[in-house]
Design an enzyme around this catalytic site. Structure first.
Site, PDB file in Angstrom:
ATOM      1  CG  HIS A   1       1.069   0.477   5.364  1.00 32.22           C
ATOM      2  ND1 HIS A   1       0.646  -0.664   6.001  1.00 32.22           N
ATOM      3  CD2 HIS A   1       1.926   0.059   4.402  1.00 32.22           C
ATOM      4  CE1 HIS A   1       1.227  -1.716   5.462  1.00 32.22           C
ATOM      5  NE2 HIS A   1       2.008  -1.306   4.480  1.00 32.22           N
TER       6      HIS A   1
ATOM      7  CG  HIS B   1       2.606  -7.626   0.597  1.00 35.51           C
ATOM      8  ND1 HIS B   1       3.617  -7.331   1.485  1.00 35.51           N
ATOM      9  CD2 HIS B   1       2.673  -6.682  -0.366  1.00 35.51           C
ATOM     10  CE1 HIS B   1       4.255  -6.254   1.082  1.00 35.51           C
ATOM     11  NE2 HIS B   1       3.696  -5.836  -0.049  1.00 35.51           N
TER      12      HIS B   1
ATOM     13  CD1 TRP C   1      -2.081  -1.927   2.402  1.00 43.05           C
ATOM     14  CD2 TRP C   1      -2.712  -1.704   0.273  1.00 43.05           C
ATOM     15  NE1 TRP C   1      -2.982  -2.934   2.122  1.00 43.05           N
ATOM     16  CE2 TRP C   1      -3.386  -2.817   0.818  1.00 43.05           C
ATOM     17  CE3 TRP C   1      -2.941  -1.369  -1.060  1.00 43.05           C
ATOM     18  CZ2 TRP C   1      -4.278  -3.589   0.087  1.00 43.05           C
ATOM     19  CZ3 TRP C   1      -3.827  -2.142  -1.796  1.00 43.05           C
ATOM     20  CH2 TRP C   1      -4.491  -3.233  -1.220  1.00 43.05           C
TER      21      TRP C   1
ATOM     22  CG  ASP D   1       7.113  -0.770   4.742  1.00 46.24           C
ATOM     23  OD1 ASP D   1       7.360  -1.988   4.637  1.00 46.24           O
ATOM     24  OD2 ASP D   1       6.062  -0.252   4.316  1.00 46.24           O
TER      25      ASP D   1
ATOM     26  CG  HIS E   1       3.797  -2.229   8.398  1.00 48.77           C
ATOM     27  ND1 HIS E   1       3.884  -1.060   7.675  1.00 48.77           N
ATOM     28  CD2 HIS E   1       4.277  -3.201   7.592  1.00 48.77           C
ATOM     29  CE1 HIS E   1       4.400  -1.310   6.486  1.00 48.77           C
ATOM     30  NE2 HIS E   1       4.652  -2.610   6.410  1.00 48.77           N
TER      31      HIS E   1
ATOM     32  NE  ARG F   1      10.409  -3.470   3.917  1.00 47.50           N
ATOM     33  CZ  ARG F   1       9.814  -3.974   2.846  1.00 47.50           C
ATOM     34  NH1 ARG F   1       9.796  -5.272   2.663  1.00 47.50           N
ATOM     35  NH2 ARG F   1       9.222  -3.186   1.988  1.00 47.50           N
TER      36      ARG F   1
ATOM     37  CG  HIS G   1       4.691  -5.848  -5.129  1.00 41.93           C
ATOM     38  ND1 HIS G   1       4.544  -7.056  -4.491  1.00 41.93           N
ATOM     39  CD2 HIS G   1       4.665  -4.916  -4.141  1.00 41.93           C
ATOM     40  CE1 HIS G   1       4.451  -6.866  -3.183  1.00 41.93           C
ATOM     41  NE2 HIS G   1       4.530  -5.562  -2.948  1.00 41.93           N
TER      42      HIS G   1
ATOM     43  CG  ASP H   1       2.870  -5.327   4.998  1.00 42.09           C
ATOM     44  OD1 ASP H   1       2.702  -4.307   4.306  1.00 42.09           O
ATOM     45  OD2 ASP H   1       3.934  -5.562   5.600  1.00 42.09           O
TER      46      ASP H   1
ATOM     47  CG  ASP I   1       3.044  -2.227  -2.725  1.00 46.29           C
ATOM     48  OD1 ASP I   1       2.181  -3.013  -2.321  1.00 46.29           O
ATOM     49  OD2 ASP I   1       4.266  -2.463  -2.691  1.00 46.29           O
TER      50      ASP I   1
ATOM     51  CG  HIS J   1       7.301  -6.416   5.489  1.00 44.83           C
ATOM     52  ND1 HIS J   1       6.823  -5.147   5.756  1.00 44.83           N
ATOM     53  CD2 HIS J   1       8.435  -6.543   6.232  1.00 44.83           C
ATOM     54  CE1 HIS J   1       7.634  -4.536   6.616  1.00 44.83           C
ATOM     55  NE2 HIS J   1       8.629  -5.367   6.905  1.00 44.83           N
TER      56      HIS J   1
END
Length: 291
Positions: A27, A147, A22, A66, A137, A69, A170, A141, A174, A81
């Site tokens: 998010h 995902h 997203w 995000d 989060h 990581r 992807h 996801d 998102d 995720h």
């Protein structure tokens, strides 16, 4: 030129998706929707955990995972995720926890782990706060269909264009499509979209469906609960994301009819994510979904 060219080499080697579900705005929209449905007790509980008494207390941490990581301390969390469904879209879609979660963990195991941590009475306040951020989060996801898919690294390896810009399948799910529809990428845009979707859940398009979105939710069995969400999301890979296979979308500009077909699903998935997040946070804080 592929959108992710500067980071693709390392991540392709590890088989990990390259984008965040997203994007930031999506998010944050999920978090604002949840904020609109949590109980007063839940709001107080999580504002205390997060040390934030503003109305943005969930949205402000919605993208933490995000950022984390990509730090040296957070490298371990990259597999959290997503869950790599080894299915066969568009012929068949399906997610299996034992088959697809992977030895490094996945979004389903992460929801289980961080739910337990946010409920812990023995962890430090900092660790509990981090767990809350992760839960916010990862429930976002799991509602992005790609995902919950392994094919072509969750669509990251499927080159497409969107309004003339080279990117990948992807990424348009998102970011490109939600941001075009909502009108931007700012926190204010997220809050406005969340208000619209909240109304749709309460009295509009989704009002007759919302109760069903909580079917099977059980705070004592996070894996089964999260797998319902993963399976629900993954089904859209066959029906909407690539209903005619990879060849039908690869190297195609998807800003036309594809975008028109995808946006109702994106809206519904973001609405579901926010509503389910609210229910999950209510269960953590009060023992009841409150909805």
């Amino acid at each position: 030129m592929k959108f992710v060219i500067t980071v693709s080499v390392g991540f392709l080697a590890s088989g990990l998706p390259l984008c965040s579900a997203w994007g930031d705005m999506g998010h944050e929209t999920v978090a604002y929707i949840a904020s609109n449905f949590v109980t007063t007790a839940t709001k107080t509980h999580f504002q205390k955990i997060l040390a934030d008494t503003t109305t943005d207390y969930l949205a402000a941490v919605a993208t933490y995972a995000d950022t984390y990581r990509y730090t040296s301390a957070g490298l371990y969390s990259k597999p959290y995720h997503f869950i790599d469904a080894n299915d066969n879209p568009p012929t068949s879609c399906g997610v299996d926890y034992s088959r697809d979660c992977g030895t490094g963990g996945c979004v389903v195991s992460a929801i289980k782990n961080y739910t337990a941590r946010v409920q812990s009475s023995s962890l430090s306040a900092a660790n509990v706060a981090q767990a809350a951020k992760m839960v916010v989060h990862f429930i976002g996801d799991i509602h992005q269909p790609l995902h919950d898919e392994n094919l072509d690294v969750g669509g990251n390896d499927i080159d497409v264009t969107f309004n003339g810009v080279s990117t990948n399948l992807h990424h348009i799910w998102d970011t490109n499509m939600p941001e075009l529809y909502a009108g931007g990428s700012t926190l204010a845009v997220a809050k406005k979209w969340a208000t619209t979707l909240t109304t749709a859940i309460k009295t509009g398009t989704y009002s007759s469906d919302a109760a069903d979105w909580l079917t099977g939710i059980d705070i004592t069995d996070p894996v089964s609960s999260a797998m319902i969400w993963a399976q629900d999301s993954n089904a859209f890979v066959c029906s909407t994301v690539m209903p005619n296979g990879v060849s039908a979308v690869e190297n195609v500009d998807l800003a036309g009819a594809y975008y028109t077909a995808a946006m109702p699903i994106i809206e519904e998935q973001i609405a579901k994510a926010g509503y389910r997040l609210a229910a999950w946070l209510n269960l953590i804080a009060t023992g009841s979904t409150g909805l």
